[in-house]
Design an enzyme around this catalytic site. Structure first.
Site, short mmCIF file in Angstrom:
data_model
loop_
_atom_site.label_atom_id
_atom_site.label_comp_id
_atom_site.label_asym_id
_atom_site.label_seq_id
_atom_site.Cartn_x
_atom_site.Cartn_y
_atom_site.Cartn_z
N ASN A 27 -4.52 125.29 86.69
CA ASN A 27 -4.76 124.50 88.04
C ASN A 27 -3.35 123.80 87.94
O ASN A 27 -2.35 124.12 87.26
CB ASN A 27 -5.88 122.72 87.60
N PRO A 70 -9.94 125.16 92.54
CA PRO A 70 -9.63 124.31 93.73
C PRO A 70 -9.56 123.82 93.76
O PRO A 70 -9.57 122.73 92.98
CB PRO A 70 -10.85 124.55 95.05
N CYS A 71 -7.58 123.90 93.68
CA CYS A 71 -6.72 122.41 93.10
C CYS A 71 -6.16 120.96 93.91
O CYS A 71 -5.91 120.02 93.06
CB CYS A 71 -5.27 122.54 92.59
N GLN A 72 -6.99 121.89 95.68
CA GLN A 72 -6.34 120.84 96.40
C GLN A 72 -6.60 118.67 96.21
O GLN A 72 -5.77 117.63 96.40
CB GLN A 72 -6.64 120.78 97.84
N PHE A 117 -6.37 117.51 93.30
CA PHE A 117 -5.76 117.04 92.14
C PHE A 117 -4.18 117.34 92.43
O PHE A 117 -3.54 116.97 91.52
CB PHE A 117 -5.65 117.81 91.35
#
Length: 402
Positions: free
Chosen positions: A134, A95-97, A99
């Site tokens: 990502n 999960p990239c939220q 960054f």
């Protein structure tokens, strides 16, 4: 692109984490990586994965279909030790939220950071290789120390953080270990690369950062090129090629804007680039019916109330789409829209967004429009995943043949 091609796809075993709607998994499966297990937390994503539960290889015969074993739930509860030394690949998009350039920037103190679980999966399964992706935001200056921290953890997955150890202290131990001559533990050689999906045949300007690692005993000698597709080749096709005629575009609508217009001023008919043209939004969706008048195509229903905002004016039809976005609470205002020639806008349909993300037309999505768009906004373009997967498979096969 790979310097050689093998006559047939060799089936290899993999595990996929944080699978989302399945874009990364589809492309890797097309490259021969068949998932033994697919882990995903979101219910709607899991429903989508189950609905499309077969791996898509080069042909559609029953022999090429393999069921996806979807594990719905928290990845932190999954034991990867039964796969130890049995996998060619572990893959996923943690999960990239934390960054994202468009989200909240809490980074390493964000509970949504799942990179530690990606490292644990590598530590327990010990695959020959891994591919993690990502968002571009992970490479921004304020996150570079953590970017290096993630990379060193992937290189030395058995050097685990101590109880209550701050990440900065763990980073120092990893750096000391990395520069030591005594490293008998599990070790991976990791390459990172920032990719623009448009350069690899995806009709979308979507930048993702890639972590590719090979176990120490694999003589992979891997690198990844900059892609076969360029904006210069697209502009040349629009100026001197048959792009507009191919799409039957009226003379008054043949417009170049932005950087394409700047590039056009320095190209001549004798300077045809030796690359392929970027694929455009028109290339991706022009054969679909107008969703405002016809919606007989699966997942192609019109969504009203699209509006522009400063800096968010939709995607031009004759450029690759802007990056499709998920948003924290559904599709963000002013995003994921098509900008028509007259300046008006409308939201992309689910099917158009799937085309832009290079999902197969047979793929069906579960959930309301906003949920499906969230799935697609978080996805890896399947075509980009295929190109990356084939390059990794090529190096694995070359190493095994040596």
């Amino acid at each position: 692109m790979p310097e050689q091609q093998f006559s047939s796809i060799k089936t290899r075993k993999s595990v996929e984490l944080f699978a989302g709607a399945g874009g990364l998994g589809i492309g890797l499966a097309q490259a021969g990586f068949v998932p033994e297990m697919v882990v995903e937390f979101n219910k709607w994503c899991c429903d989508t994965l189950r609905e499309n539960h077969t791996v898509l290889l080069d042909d559609d015969t029953s022999e090429s279909q393999h069921p996806w074993k979807v594990q719905e739930g928290d990845v932190r509860l999954v034991d990867f030790r039964p796969f130890e030394n049995k996998l060619d690949l572990v893959s996923g998009g943690p999960p990239c939220q934390p960054f994202s350039l468009g989200g909240r920037h809490r980074a390493y103190d964000d509970a949504r950071d799942m990179f530690p679980q990606a490292v644990r999966a590598v530590r327990e399964a010990k695959p020959k290789a891994f591919v993690f992706e990502n968002v571009k935001g992970l490479t921004r200056a304020s996150f570079l120390p953590y970017f290096e921290y993630v990379k060193l953890q992937l290189e030395h997955p058995e050097l685990v953080a101590l109880a209550d150890e701050a990440w900065e202290d763990h980073l120092r131990r990893l750096e000391q270990h990395h520069t030591s001559t005594n490293r008998p533990d599990l070790h991976y050689r990791v390459v990172t690369k920032l990719l623009n999906s448009a350069n690899y045949g995806v009709p979308q300007k979507r930048e993702r950062v890639l972590f590719v690692g090979f176990r120490d005993d694999v003589d992979a000698r891997w690198s990844f090129d900059s892609g076969d597709y360029t904006q210069e080749a697209l502009v040349w096709d629009q100026l001197y090629g048959d792009y507009w005629d191919r799409h039957k575009v009226a003379l008054k609508d043949r417009v170049l804007e932005g950087r394409s217009l700047q590039i056009s001023k320095r190209l001549s008919v004798t300077e045809k680039p030796d690359t392929l043209p970027w694929r455009t939004t028109r290339d991706a969706i022009s054969d679909l019916p107008d969703p405002e008048t016809e919606n007989f195509v699966s997942n192609h229903r019109f969504q009203p109330n699209a509006r522009t905002y400063p800096g968010h004016t939709g995607s031009y039809l004759d450029d690759p789409s802007k990056t499709l976005k998920a948003g924290v609470h559904g599709v963000p205002g002013g995003e994921n829209m098509l900008r028509r020639a007259d300046g008006s806008v409308r939201y992309f349909t689910i099917r158009e967004s799937a085309r832009i993300q290079t999902f197969p037309d047979t793929y069906k999505f579960h959930g309301a429009w906003s949920e499906c768009m969230r799935q697609l906004g978080n996805a890896v373009p399947a075509e980009l995943a295929r190109v990356v997967g084939e390059s990794v498979a090529l190096r694995l096969e070359s190493s095994e043949a040596a």
